[in-house]
Write a protein that holds these residues in place. Structure first.
Motif, PDB file in Angstrom:
ATOM      1  N   GLY A   1      55.308  20.394  81.796  1.00 28.73           N
ATOM      2  CA  GLY A   1      53.870  20.148  81.675  1.00 28.73           C
ATOM      3  C   GLY A   1      53.174  19.860  82.980  1.00 28.73           C
TER       4      GLY A   1
ATOM      5  N   SER B   1      61.551  16.077  66.387  1.00 24.56           N
ATOM      6  CA  SER B   1      60.600  17.014  65.798  1.00 24.56           C
ATOM      7  C   SER B   1      61.131  18.435  65.713  1.00 24.56           C
ATOM      8  CB  SER B   1      59.292  17.003  66.610  1.00 24.56           C
ATOM      9  OG  SER B   1      59.554  17.235  67.987  1.00 24.56           O
TER      10      SER B   1
ATOM     11  N   ILE C   1      49.665  22.686  78.996  1.00 26.98           N
ATOM     12  CA  ILE C   1      50.234  22.465  77.673  1.00 26.98           C
ATOM     13  C   ILE C   1      51.563  21.734  77.823  1.00 26.98           C
ATOM     14  CG2 ILE C   1      51.099  23.565  75.583  1.00 26.98           C
ATOM     15  CD1 ILE C   1      49.220  25.911  76.157  1.00 26.98           C
ATOM     16  N   ASN C   2      51.725  20.667  77.063  1.00 28.16           N
ATOM     17  CA  ASN C   2      52.957  19.881  77.125  1.00 28.16           C
ATOM     18  C   ASN C   2      53.983  20.469  76.151  1.00 28.16           C
ATOM     19  OD1 ASN C   2      54.846  17.949  77.650  1.00 28.16           O
ATOM     20  ND2 ASN C   2      53.582  16.207  77.080  1.00 28.16           N
TER      21      ASN C   2
ATOM     22  N   ASP D   1      57.309  17.690  75.697  1.00 25.20           N
ATOM     23  CA  ASP D   1      57.196  16.276  75.322  1.00 25.20           C
ATOM     24  C   ASP D   1      56.142  15.997  74.265  1.00 25.20           C
ATOM     25  OD1 ASP D   1      59.182  15.588  77.189  1.00 25.20           O
ATOM     26  OD2 ASP D   1      57.705  15.598  78.806  1.00 25.20           O
ATOM     27  N   ASP D   2      55.657  17.035  73.600  1.00 25.84           N
ATOM     28  CA  ASP D   2      54.682  16.872  72.524  1.00 25.84           C
ATOM     29  C   ASP D   2      55.351  17.249  71.206  1.00 25.84           C
ATOM     30  OD1 ASP D   2      52.600  16.824  70.771  1.00 25.84           O
ATOM     31  OD2 ASP D   2      51.307  18.203  71.886  1.00 25.84           O
TER      32      ASP D   2
ATOM     33  N   ASN E   1      54.197  17.975  68.416  1.00 28.41           N
ATOM     34  CA  ASN E   1      53.519  19.070  67.737  1.00 28.41           C
ATOM     35  C   ASN E   1      53.831  20.434  68.353  1.00 28.41           C
ATOM     36  OD1 ASN E   1      52.165  17.314  65.929  1.00 28.41           O
ATOM     37  ND2 ASN E   1      50.637  16.857  67.503  1.00 28.41           N
ATOM     38  N   MET E   2      54.367  20.426  69.589  1.00 27.89           N
ATOM     39  CA  MET E   2      54.672  21.674  70.282  1.00 27.89           C
ATOM     40  C   MET E   2      56.152  22.018  70.255  1.00 27.89           C
ATOM     41  SD  MET E   2      51.998  23.208  71.363  1.00 27.89           S
ATOM     42  CE  MET E   2      52.874  24.383  72.395  1.00 27.89           C
ATOM     43  N   SER E   3      56.984  21.110  69.772  1.00 25.88           N
ATOM     44  CA  SER E   3      58.440  21.303  69.869  1.00 25.88           C
ATOM     45  C   SER E   3      58.913  22.591  69.203  1.00 25.88           C
ATOM     46  CB  SER E   3      59.166  20.106  69.248  1.00 25.88           C
ATOM     47  OG  SER E   3      58.908  18.927  69.974  1.00 25.88           O
TER      48      SER E   3
END
Length: 293
Positions: free
Chosen positions: A130, A245, A147-148, A151-152, A154-156
């Motif tokens: 990121g 996640s 965009i992370n 470590d996000d 919701n993005m994993s």
């Protein structure tokens, strides 16, 4: 006097030649599968396992983490496999029809398949970082991000899917190229004579001829997708993403067995996943056979 047909399975010499391979398969595939099934009904330590009935299955099936793992696995499989196959088909046809030095490009695209998934995952971690990742650097030119990816929570899954699609391209492209070489050129010559467009030729000639190859790739890729583990481990540095996640079925089994030391529950989850993969594979083969007729 009726002539008897030769059948390899009735020949003692054939079984003698197969014996070494059958012994290896039995030791490293069949016995572990039987042991897994037995352990799924037991509890305790590896040195002191006792019968536990269906309790392990009840615990696993009621575990929200297992539901999440199965959901993530299904999402991964049903996105990565079809999208990866479509992209691979596009690249394979482009190489086959429009590139002269095919062998060079085949080698370039096949190199990732020979590279360790862990090594590729480390590279992807740098690319998707990121703060200093090259992908975010490129996105900056179009005013997107940063965009992370890593470590996000919701993005994993998006990150895992991107990595999964890329890591599967090499094998798909090589197999599809081998299939394209088997299609008779005369079909295309006749199609050109009747004014068929390239798109019409693809759907009426190439695609029907490639059905056996595509069926094989779908079966292999779906099985591998349901067993995804190395990609998760490498891209998230040994974890299943932030707050688990990106937990998948195999990662859940690994945590149960090696981290929590709940061996029976881990094997119960493994049996459930095995049955799901088996059922899905049988359904997939049935549907594809009906479509190909």
């Amino acid at each position: 006097m009726r002539k008897l047909k030769y059948r390899a399975e009735n020949s003692p010499q054939a079984w003698l030649f197969l014996l070494p391979a059958l012994i290896i398969i039995g030791i490293f595939n069949v016995l572990p599968l039987i042991r897994t099934f037995i352990m799924s009904f037991q509890k305790g330590t590896l040195n002191n396992l006792v019968f536990n009935g269906f309790k392990n299955y009840e615990i696993v099936l009621q575990d929200p983490k297992f539901h999440t793992a199965l959901g993530n696995t299904a999402l991964y499989a049903f996105v990565v496999v079809p999208v990866g196959l479509i992209i691979s088909m596009f690249i394979a046809i482009t190489i086959f029809e429009k590139i002269k030095n095919k062998s060079l490009f085949e080698t370039i695209f096949f190199i990732p398949y020979l590279t360790s998934v862990i090594a590729v995952g480390i590279v992807f971690r740098f690319l998707l970082n990121g703060e200093y990742g090259f992908v975010n650097y490129l996105l900056g030119f179009i005013n997107v991000g940063p965009i992370n990816f890593l470590d996000d929570p919701n993005m994993s899954m998006y990150t895992l899917i991107i990595f999964g699609i890329w890591s599967g391209l090499a094998f798909n492209i090589i197999i599809l190229l081998s299939g394209l070489r088997t299609v008779d050129d005369n079909y295309y010559k006749v199609a050109d004579m009747f004014g068929a467009t390239k798109i019409e030729q693809f759907f009426r000639i190439t695609l029907p001829q490639m059905i056996p190859i595509i069926t094989f790739l779908l079966m292999v890729n779906f099985i591998n997708a349901f067993k995804v583990y190395a990609q998760v481990f490498s891209i998230f540095n040994g974890k299943a993403g932030i707050a688990d996640s990106a937990t998948t079925g195999v990662f859940y089994i690994f945590n149960k067995f090696y981290v929590e030391n709940r061996y029976g529950q881990g094997m119960a989850a493994a049996v459930i996943l095995f049955i799901m993969i088996l059922i899905f594979t049988l359904i997939q083969n049935y549907v594809l056979k009906r479509i190909s007729k």
